[in-house]
Design a protein around this motif. Structure first.
Motif, short mmCIF file in Angstrom:
data_model
loop_
_atom_site.label_atom_id
_atom_site.label_comp_id
_atom_site.label_asym_id
_atom_site.label_seq_id
_atom_site.Cartn_x
_atom_site.Cartn_y
_atom_site.Cartn_z
N PHE A 171 0.52 -1.54 0.13
CA PHE A 171 -0.19 -0.06 -0.08
C PHE A 171 0.78 1.12 0.09
CE2 PHE A 171 -2.30 -2.92 1.97
CZ PHE A 171 -3.15 -3.42 1.16
N HIS A 172 0.46 2.29 -0.28
CA HIS A 172 1.15 3.83 -0.52
C HIS A 172 1.20 3.76 0.99
CE1 HIS A 172 1.46 3.99 -5.18
NE2 HIS A 172 -0.02 3.73 -5.04
N THR A 173 0.35 4.35 0.97
CA THR A 173 0.39 5.20 3.28
C THR A 173 -0.05 4.04 4.18
OG1 THR A 173 -1.96 5.27 2.88
CG2 THR A 173 -0.75 6.51 1.68
N ALA A 174 -0.09 4.02 5.26
CA ALA A 174 -0.44 2.91 6.61
C ALA A 174 -1.83 3.36 6.29
CB ALA A 174 0.71 3.87 7.72
N GLU A 175 -2.01 4.24 5.91
CA GLU A 175 -3.85 4.93 6.41
C GLU A 175 -4.61 3.38 5.88
OE1 GLU A 175 -7.74 7.00 5.11
OE2 GLU A 175 -5.85 7.90 4.46
N TYR A 176 -3.68 3.43 4.40
CA TYR A 176 -4.79 2.92 3.23
C TYR A 176 -4.09 0.48 4.17
CZ TYR A 176 -3.65 6.51 0.47
OH TYR A 176 -4.34 7.74 -0.50
N ALA A 177 -3.21 1.12 4.70
CA ALA A 177 -3.29 -0.33 5.17
C ALA A 177 -3.84 -0.78 6.68
CB ALA A 177 -2.17 -0.85 5.59
N GLN A 178 -4.22 0.33 7.08
CA GLN A 178 -5.26 0.02 8.38
C GLN A 178 -6.51 0.14 7.87
OE1 GLN A 178 -3.62 -0.34 11.68
NE2 GLN A 178 -5.71 -0.08 12.15
N ASN A 179 -7.12 0.25 7.38
CA ASN A 179 -8.23 0.52 6.83
C ASN A 179 -8.60 -0.85 6.26
OD1 ASN A 179 -8.53 2.70 6.87
ND2 ASN A 179 -8.42 3.63 5.26
N ARG A 376 -10.02 11.58 -2.76
CA ARG A 376 -9.09 10.59 -2.86
C ARG A 376 -8.36 10.81 -3.10
NH1 ARG A 376 -7.93 8.90 2.32
NH2 ARG A 376 -8.37 6.67 2.53
N ASP A 377 -6.80 9.74 -3.84
CA ASP A 377 -6.10 9.59 -4.43
C ASP A 377 -5.55 8.30 -3.68
OD1 ASP A 377 -4.57 9.53 -6.61
OD2 ASP A 377 -4.59 11.52 -6.65
N GLY A 378 -4.81 7.85 -4.87
CA GLY A 378 -4.35 6.50 -3.69
C GLY A 378 -3.09 7.10 -4.01
N LEU A 379 -2.43 8.23 -4.73
CA LEU A 379 -1.36 8.87 -4.48
C LEU A 379 -1.21 10.31 -4.89
CD1 LEU A 379 1.98 8.54 -2.70
CD2 LEU A 379 2.66 8.03 -5.01
N ASN A 380 -1.11 10.22 -6.24
CA ASN A 380 -0.70 11.20 -6.60
C ASN A 380 0.90 11.43 -7.73
OD1 ASN A 380 -0.47 14.19 -8.01
ND2 ASN A 380 -3.30 14.39 -7.85
N LEU A 381 0.96 11.21 -8.26
CA LEU A 381 2.79 11.84 -8.86
C LEU A 381 2.67 13.34 -9.15
CD1 LEU A 381 3.37 7.78 -9.65
CD2 LEU A 381 4.16 9.17 -8.25
N LEU A 397 3.77 24.04 -3.40
CA LEU A 397 3.24 22.38 -3.78
C LEU A 397 1.67 23.57 -3.10
CD1 LEU A 397 2.40 20.13 -5.52
CD2 LEU A 397 3.30 19.23 -2.98
N LEU A 398 -0.08 23.52 -3.22
CA LEU A 398 -1.13 23.15 -2.45
C LEU A 398 -1.29 21.72 -3.05
CD1 LEU A 398 -1.32 26.21 -4.24
CD2 LEU A 398 -2.19 26.49 -2.23
N LEU A 399 -1.06 21.32 -1.81
CA LEU A 399 -1.49 19.73 -1.96
C LEU A 399 -3.31 19.19 -1.33
CD1 LEU A 399 -0.96 17.06 -2.48
CD2 LEU A 399 0.79 16.23 -0.76
N SER A 400 -4.88 18.44 -1.58
CA SER A 400 -4.69 18.50 -0.22
C SER A 400 -4.96 16.57 -0.27
CB SER A 400 -6.42 17.39 -1.37
OG SER A 400 -7.41 16.67 -0.67
N PRO A 401 -4.98 16.41 1.97
CA PRO A 401 -5.34 15.83 3.00
C PRO A 401 -5.03 14.34 2.26
CG PRO A 401 -5.73 17.55 3.89
CD PRO A 401 -6.00 18.27 2.07
N GLY A 402 -6.36 15.06 0.84
CA GLY A 402 -6.97 13.14 0.34
C GLY A 402 -5.95 12.74 -0.19
N ALA A 403 -4.64 13.07 -0.95
CA ALA A 403 -3.88 12.64 -1.85
C ALA A 403 -3.03 11.87 -0.77
CB ALA A 403 -3.05 13.05 -2.42
N GLY A 404 -2.59 10.93 -1.62
CA GLY A 404 -1.69 10.17 -0.63
C GLY A 404 -0.34 10.25 -0.24
N ALA A 405 0.13 10.81 -1.28
CA ALA A 405 1.66 12.17 -1.37
C ALA A 405 1.36 13.80 -0.38
CB ALA A 405 1.72 12.93 -2.58
N TRP A 406 0.72 13.52 0.43
CA TRP A 406 0.64 14.36 1.01
C TRP A 406 0.49 13.80 2.83
CZ3 TRP A 406 -1.43 18.96 2.84
CH2 TRP A 406 -1.16 19.43 4.32
N HIS A 407 0.82 12.31 2.43
CA HIS A 407 2.02 11.96 4.02
C HIS A 407 3.61 11.85 3.48
CE1 HIS A 407 -1.86 9.43 5.50
NE2 HIS A 407 -2.65 9.38 4.40
N GLU A 408 3.81 12.37 2.71
CA GLU A 408 5.09 12.57 2.48
C GLU A 408 5.24 14.26 2.33
OE1 GLU A 408 7.01 9.43 -0.52
OE2 GLU A 408 5.24 9.73 -1.41
N LEU A 409 5.04 14.38 1.58
CA LEU A 409 4.86 15.80 1.66
C LEU A 409 3.62 17.06 1.76
CD1 LEU A 409 5.44 15.68 -2.50
CD2 LEU A 409 7.29 15.79 -0.70
#
Length: 482
Positions: A171-179, A376-381, A397-409
């Motif tokens: 999974f891209h994020t710990a949240e997805y794995a937890q879900n 909602r987005d798996g990652l967003n490259l 960069l303006l980024l949504s918390p709903g994007a998987g990339a939020w967990h990194e950036l």
């Protein structure tokens, strides 16, 4: 490992290009990439330039599988069940599609034991490839939902059991794995979950023929299932490893590539905010257009001075929900332009045709800011690509918390929650007025983060974790018995 995916090498999208680099760099020559092209199953080897045709897949199966993926699985996995349409016959065709791929791959590679399967189009393959003793790892590139409606649980449980036949699931994020673990705990009684070690165990046998049910009574398709399907993995290791990008490639392209700004409707030296996606309700394009309208309504000084470039093409033509969304987006874009146009100036510059990677690499450094605001987005490259290309000229960069990339950036981007119009409008204004030293500091930290997780590391770490998953399971069992 062989790769099995819906799209093949060279297909549009960061995932396909990312896999291609890792796959071609494998030292073993005995590897193949299996994929769908022109309504047929094909495969390619690293030393070949042209794929080999294996079998034609009937058009009703292709269409039914496509519809089930995009009308049902896609919205459910993105926590947007209001867009979901369930059809039992399309579900049956989804299963038949997976069974056909497994049958022919098993026949061609009856001595092959390792497969890398990816994404929701092929979720049943880990178990079906086990017919010939194949061992699978799968990467789930989209989110796993926080909640599943009760009337959809049985269908999603089938997908989960398909994944749990693999030795490892990424999974891209710990949240997805937890879900995912929470879903298994709640609905799959014959599995137990060790959350601390991210392991899922089978606690008792399930009906192994269940996964094969629902296929048409074609003797050729059904023949592999006349004997029990090979048992699923006794335990499955969950791996969190967000996809990286080829940072060096994007940096190099941004130095050498050129783009005529007229291609995106922008004049030289004109300020603009860039968005790159498709007209998909998960990307919140309608929300974005309303937010742009709010920005212009509340900030007269930006009218005529800042444009909003939307590289946004149509998504999944023929799927009713996406067709409707596309027309709504274009209508709202026209409304905003008509409302704020002045002396030939319009705020939204809409580009339907996709840009090449080289064109994007040339465009990213010219934008004042990048707006990525999915629901909602798996990652967003694209968020990572933008950061990679800002090596000489920092950008916001303006980024949504709903994007998987939020967990990194996300800590160093500005929040762009599509459901909070005013907050995101304020973030856009802040980005356009941000002091240069702050822009530089944010960009440098984000660049450091993407450099620490390049594409090559993603592939190596996932392959390493997948290879050691059986050992981790054995070690835990030994510890428990002791």
């Amino acid at each position: 490992m062989d790769i099995v995916s819906y799209r093949g090498p060279g297909a549009a999208g960061g995932v396909s290009s990312g896999l291609e680099s890792g796959w071609r760099n494998q030292r073993s020559g005995n590897v193949s990439w299996w994929f769908i092209a022109n309504n047929s199953l094909q495969f390619l080897t690293p030393t070949c330039t042209h794929p080999t045709f294996l079998t034609h897949i009937p058009e009703p199966v292709i269409k039914g599988h496509y519809s089930y993926c995009n009308e049902f699985l896609w919205p459910i996995m993105h926590d947007l069940p209001e867009y979901a349409t369930y059809d039992a016959d399309k579900r049956r065709l989804y299963k038949k599609f997976n069974a056909t791929l497994a049958q022919f791959i098993n026949f061609e590679r009856n001595n092959k034991k390792r497969y890398f399967v990816q994404d929701y189009q092929t979720a049943l393959l880990p178990r079906l490839l086990g017919v010939s003793g194949g061992r699978s790892s799968i990467f789930w590139h989209i989110p796993w939902p926080k909640e599943v409606r009760e009337d959809f649980v049985e269908s999603i449980a089938e997908i989960a059991q398909g994944l749990l036949a693999a030795e490892s699931v990424g999974f891209h994020t710990a949240e997805y794995a937890q879900n995912f673990m929470q879903f298994v705990q709640r609905y799959l009684g014959h599995y137990s979950v060790n959350q601390s070690d991210m392991l899922v165990y089978r606690t008792r046998p399930s009906n192994e023929l269940q996964m094969a049910s629902g296929f048409e009574n074609s003797s050729y398709v059904l023949r592999p299932f006349l004997q029990p399907v090979a048992p699923a993995a006794a335990a499955t290791k969950l791996i969190v490893q967000p996809l990286g990008i080829d940072v060096e490639k994007w940096e190099e392209q941004s130095r050498t590539a050129k783009i005529d700004l007229a291609r995106v409707g922008v004049k030289v030296h004109e300020r603009f905010v860039l968005s790159v996606d498709r007209a998909d309700y998960t990307k919140a394009v309608l929300h974005r257009l309303n937010i742009i309208d709010r920005v212009l309504e509340n900030n007269e000084h930006l009218r005529g001075n800042v444009a909003f470039v939307q590289i946004c093409g149509r998504s999944r033509p023929g799927v009713a929900a996406f067709d409707k969304y596309w027309h709504e987006c274009r209508a709202l874009g026209a409304y905003v332009n008509n409302r704020w146009q002045k002396d030939g100036w319009e705020p939204i510059r809409w580009v339907e045709d996709p840009l090449s990677g080289a064109e994007l690499a040339a465009l990213y450094p010219k934008a004042d800011a990048m707006l990525v605001n999915p629901v909602r987005d798996g990652l967003n490259l694209t968020a990572k690509e933008f950061v990679a290309c800002r090596h000489t000229k920092p950008g916001v960069l303006l980024l949504s918390p709903g994007a998987g990339a939020w967990h990194e950036l996300g800590q160093h981007a500005l929040a762009a929650d599509p459901r909070d119009y005013q907050e995101t409008a304020n973030s856009i204004v802040r980005a356009l007025h941000m002091p240069a030293d702050e822009v530089l500091a944010r960009t440098m930290v984000m660049r450091h983060k993407i450099q620490r997780n390049p594409l090559s590391l993603w592939w190596k770490q996932f392959v390493h974790a997948a290879s050691h998953a059986p050992k981790a399971v054995a070690a835990e069992r030994q510890a428990k018995s002791a």
